[in-house]
Design a protein around this motif. Structure first.
Motif, short mmCIF file in Angstrom:
data_model
loop_
_atom_site.label_atom_id
_atom_site.label_comp_id
_atom_site.label_asym_id
_atom_site.label_seq_id
_atom_site.Cartn_x
_atom_site.Cartn_y
_atom_site.Cartn_z
N ILE A 50 95.29 -0.21 54.52
CA ILE A 50 93.60 -0.16 55.22
C ILE A 50 93.21 0.15 54.55
CG2 ILE A 50 92.67 0.82 57.08
CD1 ILE A 50 95.70 1.67 58.70
N ILE A 51 92.08 -1.02 54.28
CA ILE A 51 90.57 -0.54 53.17
C ILE A 51 89.52 -0.60 54.21
CG2 ILE A 51 89.28 -1.60 51.79
CD1 ILE A 51 92.26 -3.24 50.27
N PRO A 52 89.04 0.42 54.85
CA PRO A 52 87.89 0.24 55.53
C PRO A 52 86.88 -0.40 54.72
CG PRO A 52 88.82 2.92 55.10
CD PRO A 52 89.30 1.62 53.86
N MET A 53 86.29 -1.51 56.02
CA MET A 53 85.33 -2.14 55.53
C MET A 53 84.33 -1.29 54.90
SD MET A 53 84.32 -3.52 59.44
CE MET A 53 82.90 -4.81 59.42
N ILE A 54 83.70 -0.48 54.77
CA ILE A 54 82.62 0.03 54.32
C ILE A 54 83.14 0.33 52.83
CG2 ILE A 54 83.18 3.13 54.65
CD1 ILE A 54 79.60 2.00 55.31
N VAL A 55 83.99 0.36 52.11
CA VAL A 55 84.49 0.50 51.14
C VAL A 55 84.07 -1.02 50.10
CG1 VAL A 55 86.62 0.26 49.75
CG2 VAL A 55 86.36 1.66 51.25
N PHE A 56 83.70 -1.54 51.22
CA PHE A 56 83.74 -3.43 50.50
C PHE A 56 82.05 -3.59 50.89
CE2 PHE A 56 87.84 -4.22 51.90
CZ PHE A 56 87.86 -5.50 50.86
N ILE A 57 81.80 -3.21 51.56
CA ILE A 57 79.74 -2.45 52.31
C ILE A 57 78.95 -1.85 51.55
CG2 ILE A 57 78.61 -2.54 53.91
CD1 ILE A 57 80.36 -3.41 56.01
N GLU A 58 79.84 -0.68 51.12
CA GLU A 58 78.61 0.13 50.81
C GLU A 58 78.99 0.17 49.37
OE1 GLU A 58 77.81 3.49 52.43
OE2 GLU A 58 76.68 2.70 53.80
N GLY A 59 80.42 0.24 48.98
CA GLY A 59 81.06 0.79 47.39
C GLY A 59 82.03 -0.67 46.32
N GLY A 60 81.29 -1.79 47.23
CA GLY A 60 81.57 -2.73 46.06
C GLY A 60 83.29 -3.12 45.77
N MET A 61 83.96 -2.22 46.81
CA MET A 61 85.45 -2.85 45.84
C MET A 61 85.29 -4.58 45.95
SD MET A 61 88.85 -2.12 46.49
CE MET A 61 90.39 -2.52 47.33
#
Length: 120
Positions: A50-61
């Motif tokens: 599980i990878i939260p969406m916010i990690v992509f949006i704000e964290g640059g995952m």
């Protein structure tokens, strides 16, 4: 409504999912589905991460995860849901510094910088 609920519209429909996948460079070989924040534990299937969406949006995952990010998670026995989005930005920045400046920083260096040190 929290930040994650506010971003649900980005992946609620197939077109949004394709756009999200494209914008954040998520390979088509990586399965994706939306799960509400409170339902993570019960909705996770065997073999899924599980990878939260916010990690992509704000964290640059990024996927695949960089070596420093992977090693950091392994060393501390963490999952992506246990880190704040900013941690992904920090780890990704170290990856970028290594690549652009030919440094050899590791997850140990990140840990050293963020640990409390006594002044001498």
């Amino acid at each position: 409504m929290g930040k994650v609920g506010k971003f649900r519209c980005l992946v609620e429909f197939e077109e949004g999912m394709r756009s999200f996948r494209s914008k954040y460079r998520i390979p088509s070989t990586v399965g994706m589905r939306y799960v509400a924040q409170g339902e993570w534990a019960g909705a996770r299937r065997t073999g899924e991460v599980i990878i939260p969406m916010i990690v992509f949006i704000e964290g640059g995952m990024t996927i695949p995860m960089g070596i420093i990010t992977r090693n950091y998670f392994r060393f501390f026995s963490l999952s992506p849901t246990q880190c704040a989005p900013n941690m992904f930005r920090v780890l990704g920045s170290i990856e970028a510094l290594n690549e652009r400046m030919d440094l050899n920083l590791t997850h140990h260096d990140v840990n050293w910088v963020y640990n409390l040190h006594h002044l001498k």
